[in-house]
Design an enzyme around this catalytic site. Structure first.
Site, mmCIF file in Angstrom:
data_model
loop_
_atom_site.group_PDB
_atom_site.id
_atom_site.type_symbol
_atom_site.label_atom_id
_atom_site.label_comp_id
_atom_site.label_asym_id
_atom_site.label_seq_id
_atom_site.Cartn_x
_atom_site.Cartn_y
_atom_site.Cartn_z
ATOM 1 N N PHE A 130 0.869 -1.184 0.000
ATOM 2 C CA PHE A 130 0.000 0.000 0.000
ATOM 3 C C PHE A 130 0.900 1.227 0.000
ATOM 4 O O PHE A 130 1.615 1.483 0.958
ATOM 5 C CB PHE A 130 -0.958 0.049 1.199
ATOM 6 C CG PHE A 130 -1.873 1.239 1.094
ATOM 7 C CD1 PHE A 130 -3.037 1.173 0.338
ATOM 8 C CD2 PHE A 130 -1.558 2.458 1.689
ATOM 9 C CE1 PHE A 130 -3.866 2.278 0.178
ATOM 10 C CE2 PHE A 130 -2.380 3.567 1.535
ATOM 11 C CZ PHE A 130 -3.533 3.475 0.781
ATOM 12 N N ASP A 215 9.235 2.845 1.837
ATOM 13 C CA ASP A 215 8.050 3.637 2.181
ATOM 14 C C ASP A 215 7.817 3.479 3.676
ATOM 15 O O ASP A 215 7.300 2.459 4.133
ATOM 16 C CB ASP A 215 6.850 3.144 1.378
ATOM 17 C CG ASP A 215 5.586 3.943 1.694
ATOM 18 O OD1 ASP A 215 5.611 4.748 2.654
ATOM 19 O OD2 ASP A 215 4.576 3.756 0.983
ATOM 20 N N LYS A 244 2.229 10.767 7.232
ATOM 21 C CA LYS A 244 1.390 10.499 8.401
ATOM 22 C C LYS A 244 1.858 11.252 9.661
ATOM 23 O O LYS A 244 1.559 12.410 9.808
ATOM 24 C CB LYS A 244 1.268 8.993 8.614
ATOM 25 C CG LYS A 244 0.418 8.347 7.494
ATOM 26 C CD LYS A 244 -0.196 7.025 7.869
ATOM 27 C CE LYS A 244 -1.268 6.640 6.870
ATOM 28 N NZ LYS A 244 -0.810 5.781 5.778
#
Ligand SMILES: *Cc1c(COP(=O)(O)O)cnc(C)c1O
Length: 394
Positions: A130, A215, A244
């Site tokens: 993801f 990531d 985030k």
């Protein structure tokens, strides 16, 4: 029915206030937040240092665009690269933009430095990934919901099984400019690779002259007990995507940190963002770095993480869970397959008992409490998970 597009299926709680690990709904009910905005709220809701930094900046200057300079951007870049042991920082806003930036930087390096024929670069990625929701990123998603009916797809990506070094080796050829993976696959259900995987990827990338792009949008900034998850395996990526928690749960703040010789290939006009590196984002980002610099939150993620995993293992031994995965203050758990109970049903049972969590898909739940959670609150959350599972046991 409202005018809102139904592209999410939220739990039916309407939240109006938050503080630390706790939120209130509009009727005043209190819930413990074990999702923490998918790790965007690593420091809890409205951390006083973060709120103060944003308040102060809000009264001064909020946006310049990159057309003009402001006094916080370079200090933020310096602080973040110092924290992560990297050389350069390129600011963006969302996680997907950070990943797009890393893809662009790796391709550009491939063409301008490695001499890959223009337009032929390939990037090796992992199944179950993801990395966000743009058309390029969803082109190499293996999740049919995220992928299907959004083509034509961006070419240049080779998908191999996660945690399979031989598959990566077989996929790399003279056109390959990067390997892009999550050091822990969050969305896939907090899947931790075998300990040798990242070091083997690093070695393979070194031998083949390929960029290692990690990531860390979800795994980074303290979640795993280290500032970056890659540090658990003593691995240094060439490019690392952050997002985030970098915005402290207040603003979208993201970017890429990494090698100067690669990121410096993005020269004026070649890449950018109107909001990337804006004064408010830098104010909160600097305060986030300030919270992570002493290392005690990372230490907290380690000790509370051990407590979380002990508690979850106990539930597993009691037959209430099939599998428990994770590292640091981060766990993915599977409801027993034979039960035919969804993760969603467990989350609803938990919400009814005042604890919020979210299924990732099927029978898998993700737990990622704020790193600032009190240990007794964590124990309470685990107990409520156990009670909720018990209530659904067939
Ligand atoms: C959430 C996430 C993204 C995307 O971030 P957005 O801010 O939603 O674009 C990318 N990579 C990983 C690993 C993520 O968890």
């Amino acid at each position: 029915m409202s005018a809102l597009v139904h592209n999410y299926e939220p739990l039916h709680v309407v939240l109006s206030r938050g503080e630390g690990a706790w939120v209130h709904d509009t009727s005043g009910r209190r819930y413990l937040d074990l999702l923490a905005g998918y790790s965007a709220l690593n420091f809890g809701h409205r951390h006083p240092a973060l709120v103060a930094a944003v308040h102060t900046q809000l009264d001064r200057l909020t946006l310049t665009s990159r057309a003009f300079e402001h006094p916080l951007l370079e200090p933020f870049a310096d602080a973040l690269t110092r924290l992560t042991g990297t050389e350069r920082f390129l600011p963006m806003n969302t996680g997907a933009e950070a990943v797009e930036t890393a893809i662009k930087a790796a391709r550009r390096w491939g063409y301008l430095v490695r001499g890959v024929p223009d337009g032929e670069a390939t990037i090796v990625v992992a199944a179950g990934n993801f990395h966000g929701r743009t058309t390029t990123i969803t082109s190499f998603s293996t999740d049919p919901d995220a992928h299907d009916h959004f083509g034509p797809y961006t070419p240049g990506f080779r998908v191999v099984p996660y945690d399979d070094i031989e598959a990566v080796r077989a996929a790399i050829d003279a056109t390959t400019v990067a390997v892009l993976v999550e050091p822990v696959q969050g969305e896939a259900g907090v899947v931790v690779p075998t300990p040798g995987y990242l070091p083997a990827l690093r070695a393979l990338c070194d031998v083949t002259g390929t960029m290692l792009v990690l990531d860390e949008v979800q795994s980074g900034l303290g979640r795993t007990g280290t500032t970056l998850a890659a540090q658990l395996s003593d691995v240094r990526a060439d490019l690392t995507c952050l997002g985030k928690a970098l915005g402290g749960g207040i603003l979208p703040v993201s970017g890429v940190v990494g090698r100067a010789d690669v990121l410096d290939l993005l020269t004026p006009g070649t890449h950018g963002s109107t909001f990337g590196g804006n004064p408010l984002a830098c104010a909160v980002g600097l305060a986030v770095v300030g919270l992570l610099e002493p290392g005690d939150l990372q230490e907290r993620a380690r000790t509370l993480g051990a407590r979380l995993h002990d508690g979850l293992d106990e539930l597993r031994r009691a037959g209430l869970l099939d599998a428990v995965r994770g590292v640091g203050l981060w766990a993915g758990v599977d409801v027993p397959d034979a039960w035919g109970v969804t993760g969603r049903a467990v989350c609803e049972a938990m919400a009814g008992r005042g604890v919020l969590a979210k299924e990732t898909h099927g029978r898998t739940l993700r737990l990622a409490p704020p790193l600032t959670i009190r240990s007794e609150d964590l124990d309470h959350g685990i107990a409520i998970l156990g009670e909720s599972l018990e209530s659904l046991r067939p």
